[in-house]
Design a protein around this motif. Structure first.
Motif, PDB file in Angstrom:
ATOM      1  N   SER A  15     -18.980-145.351 -43.589  1.00  0.00           N
ATOM      2  CA  SER A  15     -19.962-146.306 -43.095  1.00  0.00           C
ATOM      3  C   SER A  15     -19.500-147.189 -41.940  1.00  0.00           C
ATOM      4  CB  SER A  15     -20.436-147.189 -44.241  1.00  0.00           C
ATOM      5  OG  SER A  15     -19.335-147.932 -44.753  1.00  0.00           O
ATOM      6  N   LEU A  16     -18.236-147.512 -41.844  1.00  0.00           N
ATOM      7  CA  LEU A  16     -17.800-148.483 -40.852  1.00  0.00           C
ATOM      8  C   LEU A  16     -17.067-147.812 -39.701  1.00  0.00           C
ATOM      9  CD1 LEU A  16     -16.489-151.287 -43.222  1.00  0.00           C
ATOM     10  CD2 LEU A  16     -18.658-151.208 -42.004  1.00  0.00           C
ATOM     11  N   ARG A  35     -17.016-140.232 -34.113  1.00  0.00           N
ATOM     12  CA  ARG A  35     -17.879-139.047 -34.078  1.00  0.00           C
ATOM     13  C   ARG A  35     -17.595-138.153 -35.285  1.00  0.00           C
ATOM     14  NH1 ARG A  35     -16.564-139.097 -28.575  1.00  0.00           N
ATOM     15  NH2 ARG A  35     -15.105-137.392 -28.882  1.00  0.00           N
ATOM     16  N   MET A  36     -16.328-137.988 -35.610  1.00  0.00           N
ATOM     17  CA  MET A  36     -15.957-137.169 -36.759  1.00  0.00           C
ATOM     18  C   MET A  36     -16.534-137.757 -38.042  1.00  0.00           C
ATOM     19  SD  MET A  36     -12.188-136.314 -38.335  1.00  0.00           S
ATOM     20  CE  MET A  36     -11.994-138.015 -38.855  1.00  0.00           C
ATOM     21  N   MET A  37     -16.434-139.079 -38.196  1.00  0.00           N
ATOM     22  CA  MET A  37     -16.983-139.721 -39.404  1.00  0.00           C
ATOM     23  C   MET A  37     -18.485-139.499 -39.485  1.00  0.00           C
ATOM     24  SD  MET A  37     -14.858-143.260 -40.124  1.00  0.00           S
ATOM     25  CE  MET A  37     -16.174-144.209 -39.496  1.00  0.00           C
ATOM     26  N   GLY A  38     -19.174-139.627 -38.361  1.00  0.00           N
ATOM     27  CA  GLY A  38     -20.615-139.397 -38.352  1.00  0.00           C
ATOM     28  C   GLY A  38     -20.961-137.968 -38.710  1.00  0.00           C
ATOM     29  N   ASP A  39     -20.216-137.017 -38.150  1.00  0.00           N
ATOM     30  CA  ASP A  39     -20.446-135.604 -38.459  1.00  0.00           C
ATOM     31  C   ASP A  39     -20.207-135.320 -39.935  1.00  0.00           C
ATOM     32  OD1 ASP A  39     -21.021-135.166 -35.792  1.00  0.00           O
ATOM     33  OD2 ASP A  39     -19.089-134.220 -35.333  1.00  0.00           O
ATOM     34  N   LEU A  40     -19.123-135.856 -40.478  1.00  0.00           N
ATOM     35  CA  LEU A  40     -18.821-135.651 -41.899  1.00  0.00           C
ATOM     36  C   LEU A  40     -19.908-136.234 -42.783  1.00  0.00           C
ATOM     37  CD1 LEU A  40     -14.989-136.376 -42.040  1.00  0.00           C
ATOM     38  CD2 LEU A  40     -16.114-134.188 -42.457  1.00  0.00           C
ATOM     39  N   ASP A  41     -20.384-137.417 -42.436  1.00  0.00           N
ATOM     40  CA  ASP A  41     -21.429-138.045 -43.226  1.00  0.00           C
ATOM     41  C   ASP A  41     -22.717-137.234 -43.160  1.00  0.00           C
ATOM     42  OD1 ASP A  41     -22.356-140.092 -44.947  1.00  0.00           O
ATOM     43  OD2 ASP A  41     -23.352-141.070 -43.259  1.00  0.00           O
ATOM     44  N   ASN A  42     -23.070-136.738 -41.965  1.00  0.00           N
ATOM     45  CA  ASN A  42     -24.266-135.897 -41.839  1.00  0.00           C
ATOM     46  C   ASN A  42     -24.140-134.617 -42.652  1.00  0.00           C
ATOM     47  OD1 ASN A  42     -25.667-137.631 -40.140  1.00  0.00           O
ATOM     48  ND2 ASN A  42     -24.828-136.716 -38.289  1.00  0.00           N
TER      49      ASN A  42
END
Length: 73
Positions: A15-16, A35-42
């Protein structure tokens, strides 16, 4: 900050975002990490949605089979 963010990701918290400041290389690394965190979350969300759909289909199939075996249909 990046190490703390990596630890959060390790436990499933995407989230952060990491602040993208500092030397050019660190800012670039922070952007890539975000970007990696966003991709993983998606991807995690897509998997959860797919699992819900599979579960709904399973329940439907079980209900149909139960109805057939009970002579309802």
């Amino acid at each position: 900050r990046l190490i703390n963010a990596a630890e959060r990701v390790r436990v499933g918290d995407y989230s952060l975002p990491v602040e993208e400041t500092g030397q050019a290389e660190l800012a670039t690394l922070a952007r890539a990490f975000n970007r990696m965190m966003g991709d993983l979350d998606n991807q995690r969300q897509q998997l959860m949605d797919a699992n819900r759909q599979v579960d709904a289909r399973r329940r439907f199939n079980e209900a149909v089979l139960l109805g057939v075996s009970a002579g309802v249909i």
